[in-house]
Each structure stands twice: as C-alpha cells, then as structure tokens.
Scaffold this active site. Structure first.
Site, mmCIF file in Angstrom:
data_model
loop_
_atom_site.group_PDB
_atom_site.id
_atom_site.type_symbol
_atom_site.label_atom_id
_atom_site.label_comp_id
_atom_site.label_asym_id
_atom_site.label_seq_id
_atom_site.Cartn_x
_atom_site.Cartn_y
_atom_site.Cartn_z
ATOM 1 N N LYS A 1 0.887 -1.462 0.116
ATOM 2 C CA LYS A 1 -0.051 0.173 0.085
ATOM 3 C C LYS A 1 0.792 1.255 -0.074
ATOM 4 O O LYS A 1 0.381 2.278 0.337
ATOM 5 C CB LYS A 1 -0.784 -0.019 1.257
ATOM 6 N N GLY B 1 2.395 2.141 -2.722
ATOM 7 C CA GLY B 1 2.635 2.829 -4.109
ATOM 8 C C GLY B 1 3.237 1.912 -5.139
ATOM 9 O O GLY B 1 3.821 2.168 -6.164
ATOM 10 N N THR B 2 3.160 0.599 -4.602
ATOM 11 C CA THR B 2 3.705 -0.481 -5.634
ATOM 12 C C THR B 2 3.279 -0.349 -6.941
ATOM 13 O O THR B 2 4.170 -0.618 -7.809
ATOM 14 C CB THR B 2 3.512 -2.047 -4.727
ATOM 15 N N TRP C 1 1.801 1.949 -8.712
ATOM 16 C CA TRP C 1 2.383 2.887 -9.529
ATOM 17 C C TRP C 1 3.823 2.772 -9.987
ATOM 18 O O TRP C 1 4.337 3.132 -11.013
ATOM 19 C CB TRP C 1 1.957 4.155 -8.708
ATOM 20 N N HIS D 1 7.778 -7.432 -1.558
ATOM 21 C CA HIS D 1 7.400 -6.796 -0.288
ATOM 22 C C HIS D 1 8.215 -7.527 0.743
ATOM 23 O O HIS D 1 7.999 -7.193 1.960
ATOM 24 C CB HIS D 1 5.871 -7.436 -0.261
ATOM 25 N N SER E 1 -4.915 3.061 3.740
ATOM 26 C CA SER E 1 -5.006 2.462 2.342
ATOM 27 C C SER E 1 -5.088 0.921 2.524
ATOM 28 O O SER E 1 -6.152 0.156 1.887
ATOM 29 C CB SER E 1 -3.582 2.686 1.395
ATOM 30 N N ARG F 1 -7.602 3.415 -5.265
ATOM 31 C CA ARG F 1 -8.612 3.975 -4.369
ATOM 32 C C ARG F 1 -8.647 5.321 -4.685
ATOM 33 O O ARG F 1 -9.444 5.943 -5.374
ATOM 34 C CB ARG F 1 -8.468 3.685 -2.836
ATOM 35 N N LYS F 2 -7.888 6.048 -4.121
ATOM 36 C CA LYS F 2 -7.853 7.578 -4.242
ATOM 37 C C LYS F 2 -6.497 7.959 -4.755
ATOM 38 O O LYS F 2 -6.615 9.287 -5.676
ATOM 39 C CB LYS F 2 -8.102 8.269 -2.834
ATOM 40 N N GLY F 3 -5.634 7.502 -4.444
ATOM 41 C CA GLY F 3 -4.323 8.117 -5.117
ATOM 42 C C GLY F 3 -3.766 9.598 -4.561
ATOM 43 O O GLY F 3 -3.567 10.169 -5.716
#
Ligand code: A3P
Length: 323
Positions: free
Chosen positions: A73, A75-76, A78, A135, A165, A289-291
């Site tokens: 969560k 930013g993986t 992206w 991860h 997130s 989700r929202k970013g």
C-alpha cells in the site's frame, strides 16, 4: 521448469513449523510476518514464506536485474507501472497522444512485474524480464541480489496513509468492512500483519540506500505525487536508462507520467482484463482507491494520529526520512 509447491512446503516444513505464528495464518520470519503454506495457491495472491526460503536458497539474480521493493500500500502498483513503461519505452512506444496500444492500457502492472516471493514467480521466473518486485524485507533478500549489486528501488509512504489504504484494502479483499478499524490499527501498530512491521521494513531499505546509494534508490510516494516528472527522470537514471534530451524534448517523460497516472490506470483497470492463467482473487481495480496524499486525516481520530506519529518519531529517530 515448474516447481511443485507441495515439494517446497515439504522441504521447509521443519523450518516453518518452528516459526512463531498467529492463528496459524501468518508466521514471523527474520523479523517480519508472512503468509505460509501457499494457502492461496493457483491465484494471483500466492505469497508465501516458503517462497522466500526457496529464493534465499536458490535464486540467482542477474547483475542487470532491477527489483522494486515496497511495503504493501505504499505505491507499489504505481512504481511497477512507471518502471515498466520506462524500461520498455523502445519496445512499447509512448507519446502524449498515441499511447493507445501500450500494454499498460489493457493489463495490470502486476502481471508485467511479478512479486518474486510467490508461487507464480517460482513456477515461471523467466516472465519477469529483468524487472521484478518484492514486499520482503531488505535483510531477507536473496544474497545474489545484494552480491551482484542489482538495482533496488524502494518506495516509502507516510504510515498514516499506508494504514488507511491498507484498511480499505483488507476490507475489500474480505467482506465489505468486516474488519473494524480498531483491530486493523492494533495489528498495524504492533506490526503483526502481512509484511509488517512497516517501520522496520522502511528502515532496512533506507539504511541500505545510504550505505549503497548506487544500488538502492529510496523514493517516497509523496515526492512522486509532488513532482512526478522529476522523480520519473531520477528513476530512469537510476535504472540505467536515463532519458535523452531528445526524448525529453519529445515529451516522453510527460507521456509516461500521463500513462501511469492514477486517473489513467484506475480507469483502464476498472475491469478484469487480459488475465494471466492464475485465478484473480485480487481484482485489478483493488489496487486503486484515491491516489492522494493525506487522506488518512479523514479517517483517523486525533488519538490514532498521535499513536502513529509517536511510533514514527521513535522508530525513525536520527534518520532523515521525510514524507
Ligand atoms: P490509496 O488507498 O491511498 O488511494 P500499492 O500499489 O502498494 O498497493 O498501493 C496502493 C495505493 O497506491 C492506493 O492508495 C492507490 O490508490 C495508490 N495508487 C495506485 N496507483 C496509483 C497511481 N498511478 N498514482 C498514484 N497513486 C496510485
């Protein structure tokens, strides 16, 4: 050659059975909590501690390999999209108005940049094409990654936003909002959840980035949001494929930024498209989700904010980690 998960489970049975466990669901290995037993075998969420052990014993990285490391969560997705678009920009052309055929417009970045500690990767390591993700903690990485001086890019994010997130994520994976925030908060703060504790995860990669700056690049989600173009240039340079002035003049950097933007990727990943042959327990849109930065203030109580801030202050004391 396909690896049989049952053989791997058998090989590490004694090692895994000796590990601390919670509800027999997650186990603590080398300071971090992981799934075990490939319990989501045959799906796109088949992470397992046995895979980490197998990689530690057998994985042979190539010096040219690039690894994208992150806590879940942060930013993986992206980072995967940006790195894939950057490193494949000759093969898959990008321009501001004609990126309509780019693979990222039909397929989730997770299908192109596999997590190594998974059944799907162990079954088919060659599909990674030199760009892989993980991860797992820095200290648990297979030795060949370190010894060959492979490039590692880490993305970090403000823990409060990571937590919010993550809370949304676990509730989407399970029944809609069946995990009360207080329970998830407790596990996040104590570090007892998949890939936790967050702070130790960050510290491992942060210290490595100071000790081995040519090999480990430490990025933050917040910097990426603030100045995406500049961070993308930094990323390309680190990955060994800097943009030429002509590429910059042609608007290629902006093209990649647009292609990998939250708006674009969340739109094209709304439906499950171009599935791999693994069953999707995580739908493509679950990663979006929202970013935005700072959404956690809309959910956390002042007490929760104080608790996370205190842990962060204590854990990151003396380190120059800013979000
Ligand atoms: P939010 O839940 O705060 O919106 P990961 O990929 O490591 O699972 O992280 C998921 C987080 O990154 C989610 O954060 C998601 O919305 C955000 N995200 C995914 N793709 C993004 C993009 N292209 N640009 C910015 N943020 C993105």
């Amino acid at each position: 050659r396909k690896k049989k998960m049952s053989i791997i489970i058998e090989r590490y049975k004694d090692k895994v059975s000796a590990l601390p466990k919670i509800n027999n669901a997650i186990c603590k290995y080398e300071g971090f909590w992981y799934a075990h037993g490939f319990w989501l075998t045959g799906t796109n969420a088949n992470f397992s501690v046995e895979a980490i052990m197998d990689l530690q014993d057998e994985f042979q990285a190539l010096p040219t390999d690039v690894f994208l490391a992150s806590h879940a969560k942060a930013g993986t997705t992206w980072l995967k999209a940006l790195s894939f678009a950057i490193s494949n920009r000759t093969k898959f052309k990008i321009s501001n108005d004609s990126c309509a055929t780019h693979p990222l417009l039909t397929t989730t970045p997770h299908d192109y940049v596999p997590f190594i500690e998974t059944e799907s990767f162990l079954n088919n390591p060659s599909y990674a094409n030199g760009l892989m993700a993980t991860h797992m903690s820095y200290t648990s990485l297979p030795k060949s990654i370190i010894n060959f001086g492979c490039r590692i890019v880490y993305i970090c994010r403000n823990p409060k936003d990571v937590f919010i997130s993550y809370w949304h994520f676990v509730n989407k994976v399970k029944d809609e909002f069946s995990n009360p925030m207080d329970d998830v908060f407790e596990s996040f703060c104590t570090g007892v959840y998949l890939n936790g504790p967050f702070w130790d995860h960050v510290i491992g990669y942060y210290k490595a980035s100071l000790e081995r700056p040519d090999n480990v690049l430490f990025l933050t989600y917040e910097d990426l949001i603030k100045d995406t173009k500049n961070e993308v240039k930094k990323l390309a340079k680190f990955m060994g494929c800097p943009f030429t002035s002509k590429e910059e003049d042609d608007g290629l950097v902006q093209g990649i930024v647009n292609l990998c933007s939250f708006e674009k990727l969340s739109e094209v990943n709304k439906v499950n498209q171009n599935s791999t042959n693994t069953k999707k327990v995580l739908s493509n849109d679950i990663h979006f989700r929202k970013g935005i930065v700072g959404d956690s203030v809309n959910y956390l109580t002042p007490e929760m904010i104080q608790i996370i801030d205190n842990i962060t202050r204590e854990k990151f004391d003396g380190l120059n980690i800013a979000f």
